[in-house]
Structure formats: structure tokens, C-alpha cells
Design a protein around this motif. Structure first.
Motif, PDB file in Angstrom:
ATOM      1  N   MET A   1       0.523  -1.135  -0.183  1.00 12.74           N
ATOM      2  CA  MET A   1      -0.180   0.008   0.314  1.00 12.74           C
ATOM      3  C   MET A   1       0.879   1.250  -0.261  1.00 12.74           C
ATOM      4  SD  MET A   1      -1.615   1.811   3.339  1.00 12.74           S
ATOM      5  CE  MET A   1      -2.196  -0.635   3.844  1.00 12.74           C
ATOM      6  N   GLN A   2       0.446   2.175  -0.956  1.00 11.68           N
ATOM      7  CA  GLN A   2       1.210   3.765  -0.647  1.00 11.68           C
ATOM      8  C   GLN A   2       0.698   4.708   0.291  1.00 11.68           C
ATOM      9  OE1 GLN A   2       0.949   4.911  -5.159  1.00 11.68           O
ATOM     10  NE2 GLN A   2       3.209   3.420  -5.068  1.00 11.68           N
ATOM     11  N   LEU A   3       1.297   5.248   0.939  1.00  8.97           N
ATOM     12  CA  LEU A   3       0.945   6.275   1.964  1.00  8.97           C
ATOM     13  C   LEU A   3       1.229   7.923   1.123  1.00  8.97           C
ATOM     14  CD1 LEU A   3       2.619   4.739   4.934  1.00  8.97           C
ATOM     15  CD2 LEU A   3      -0.288   4.672   4.052  1.00  8.97           C
ATOM     16  N   PRO A   4       0.935   8.543   0.801  1.00  7.55           N
ATOM     17  CA  PRO A   4       0.832  10.021   0.398  1.00  7.55           C
ATOM     18  C   PRO A   4       1.539  10.453   1.697  1.00  7.55           C
ATOM     19  CG  PRO A   4      -1.348   9.572   1.198  1.00  7.55           C
ATOM     20  CD  PRO A   4      -1.182   8.076   1.311  1.00  7.55           C
ATOM     21  N   ALA A   5       2.690  11.195   0.951  1.00  6.72           N
ATOM     22  CA  ALA A   5       3.511  12.010   1.719  1.00  6.72           C
ATOM     23  C   ALA A   5       2.443  13.001   2.999  1.00  6.72           C
ATOM     24  CB  ALA A   5       4.644  13.066   0.911  1.00  6.72           C
ATOM     25  N   GLU A   6       1.674  13.725   2.622  1.00  5.86           N
ATOM     26  CA  GLU A   6       1.252  14.181   4.021  1.00  5.86           C
ATOM     27  C   GLU A   6       0.777  13.355   4.725  1.00  5.86           C
ATOM     28  OE1 GLU A   6       0.147  17.326   4.943  1.00  5.86           O
ATOM     29  OE2 GLU A   6       1.041  17.304   3.742  1.00  5.86           O
ATOM     30  N   ASP A   7       0.586  11.757   4.420  1.00  4.74           N
ATOM     31  CA  ASP A   7       0.053  11.518   5.543  1.00  4.74           C
ATOM     32  C   ASP A   7       1.439  10.883   6.327  1.00  4.74           C
ATOM     33  OD1 ASP A   7      -2.749  12.059   4.799  1.00  4.74           O
ATOM     34  OD2 ASP A   7      -2.197   9.044   4.713  1.00  4.74           O
ATOM     35  N   VAL A   8       2.456  10.639   6.257  1.00  3.72           N
ATOM     36  CA  VAL A   8       3.475  10.330   6.799  1.00  3.72           C
ATOM     37  C   VAL A   8       4.106  12.148   6.473  1.00  3.72           C
ATOM     38  CG1 VAL A   8       3.411   7.671   5.799  1.00  3.72           C
ATOM     39  CG2 VAL A   8       4.601   9.288   4.667  1.00  3.72           C
ATOM     40  N   TYR A  54       7.712   3.355  13.139  1.00  6.38           N
ATOM     41  CA  TYR A  54       6.143   3.628  14.018  1.00  6.38           C
ATOM     42  C   TYR A  54       4.987   3.861  13.422  1.00  6.38           C
ATOM     43  CZ  TYR A  54       8.936  -0.668  16.930  1.00  6.38           C
ATOM     44  OH  TYR A  54       9.045  -1.483  18.007  1.00  6.38           O
ATOM     45  N   LEU A  55       5.247   5.625  13.286  1.00  2.21           N
ATOM     46  CA  LEU A  55       4.555   6.626  12.573  1.00  2.21           C
ATOM     47  C   LEU A  55       3.696   5.851  11.386  1.00  2.21           C
ATOM     48  CD1 LEU A  55       6.073   9.643  14.085  1.00  2.21           C
ATOM     49  CD2 LEU A  55       3.371   8.748  14.012  1.00  2.21           C
ATOM     50  N   VAL A  56       4.874   5.136  10.487  1.00  2.00           N
ATOM     51  CA  VAL A  56       4.821   4.581   9.357  1.00  2.00           C
ATOM     52  C   VAL A  56       3.791   3.799   9.167  1.00  2.00           C
ATOM     53  CG1 VAL A  56       5.265   4.099   7.350  1.00  2.00           C
ATOM     54  CG2 VAL A  56       6.866   5.737   8.529  1.00  2.00           C
ATOM     55  N   ILE A  57       4.048   2.466  10.042  1.00  2.00           N
ATOM     56  CA  ILE A  57       3.228   1.279  10.467  1.00  2.00           C
ATOM     57  C   ILE A  57       2.391   2.068  11.425  1.00  2.00           C
ATOM     58  CG2 ILE A  57       3.139  -0.909  11.632  1.00  2.00           C
ATOM     59  CD1 ILE A  57       5.869  -1.179  11.372  1.00  2.00           C
ATOM     60  N   SER A  58       1.334   2.894  11.548  1.00  2.00           N
ATOM     61  CA  SER A  58       0.233   3.332  12.664  1.00  2.00           C
ATOM     62  C   SER A  58      -0.659   3.600  11.648  1.00  2.00           C
ATOM     63  CB  SER A  58       0.753   4.014  13.438  1.00  2.00           C
ATOM     64  OG  SER A  58       0.047   4.789  13.572  1.00  2.00           O
ATOM     65  N   THR A  59       0.478   4.825  10.658  1.00  2.00           N
ATOM     66  CA  THR A  59      -0.670   5.302   9.638  1.00  2.00           C
ATOM     67  C   THR A  59      -1.120   4.157   8.315  1.00  2.00           C
ATOM     68  OG1 THR A  59       1.311   7.448   9.856  1.00  2.00           O
ATOM     69  CG2 THR A  59       0.139   6.590   7.834  1.00  2.00           C
ATOM     70  N   GLY A  60      -0.177   3.628   7.869  1.00  2.00           N
ATOM     71  CA  GLY A  60      -0.662   2.075   6.968  1.00  2.00           C
ATOM     72  C   GLY A  60      -1.619   1.114   7.599  1.00  2.00           C
ATOM     73  N   MET A  61      -1.715   1.364   9.156  1.00  2.00           N
ATOM     74  CA  MET A  61      -2.645   0.208   9.543  1.00  2.00           C
ATOM     75  C   MET A  61      -4.402   1.300   9.425  1.00  2.00           C
ATOM     76  SD  MET A  61      -1.060  -1.539  12.943  1.00  2.00           S
ATOM     77  CE  MET A  61      -2.347  -1.875  13.874  1.00  2.00           C
ATOM     78  N   LYS A  62      -3.907   2.566   9.876  1.00  2.00           N
ATOM     79  CA  LYS A  62      -5.004   3.403  10.416  1.00  2.00           C
ATOM     80  C   LYS A  62      -5.562   4.031   8.510  1.00  2.00           C
ATOM     81  CE  LYS A  62      -3.517   6.747  13.756  1.00  2.00           C
ATOM     82  NZ  LYS A  62      -2.820   7.289  14.120  1.00  2.00           N
ATOM     83  N   LYS A  63      -5.124   3.701   7.160  1.00  2.00           N
ATOM     84  CA  LYS A  63      -5.797   4.121   6.093  1.00  2.00           C
ATOM     85  C   LYS A  63      -5.836   3.011   5.744  1.00  2.00           C
ATOM     86  CE  LYS A  63      -3.857   5.446   1.687  1.00  2.00           C
ATOM     87  NZ  LYS A  63      -5.108   5.391   1.294  1.00  2.00           N
TER      88      LYS A  63
END
Length: 84
Positions: A1-8, A54-63
Motif C-alpha cells: 500500500m502506498q501512503l501519501p507523503a502528507e500522511d507520513v 512505528y509512525l509509518v506502520i501506524s499510519t498504514g494501519m489507520k489507512k
């Protein structure tokens, strides 16, 4: 899954700060500074990188949760454990 730069963005900011700290640690080692000054900086760099992960993983899980993506438990566990 790709995460938008703004989200991370918080993770990006933390990693950029860690990069600056790491440059300072490298310079301190090259200048043969006392290890009592270097070790706390090195520990701070390591912690900043871990927290960014952990922030990246957390953001991905939320998404995934928000968008209804199906993510296998083993995959999430593997990501978390890779940071341990």
C-alpha cells in the motif's frame, strides 16, 4: 500500500532530524570526541528512527482500517517485529 507523503509527514520530519543528528555523530567520531558525548546522540538517532518506523506502520494501519483494506495479521506482525 502506498501512503501519501502528507500522511507520513511527521515521520519524514523525524527522519530528517535524525539524519542531522547522525551527521553530528559521524563528525564527532571523525573528530575523535569523547564517547560520553557521542553515545547519547547515537541513542537519540536510533530512537528517532524507530519512532519514525512505528509512525509509518501506524499510519498504514489507520489507512487500511479506514479504507477497508484486508491486511493479514501475519503481515502486520512481521512489520512490527522487523523494528524490534
Amino acid at each position: 500500500m502506498q501512503l501519501p507523503a502528507e500522511d507520513v509527514k511527521p515521520a519524514i520530519t523525524r527522519l530528517k532530524r535524525a539524519r542531522g543528528q547522525l551527521d553530528a555523530v559521524i563528525a564527532a567520531l571523525e573528530n575523535e570526541q569523547d564517547c560520553h558525548d557521542i553515545i547519547p546522540q547515537l541513542a537519540a538517532v536510533a530512537k528517532a528512527i524507530d519512532r519514525a518506523g512505528y509512525l509509518v506502520i501506524s499510519t498504514g494501519m489507520k489507512k487500511c482500517y479506514k479504507d477497508g483494506h484486508d491486511v493479514e495479521d501475519e503481515h502486520l506482525e512481521k512489520m512490527f517485529l522487523s523494528l524490534a
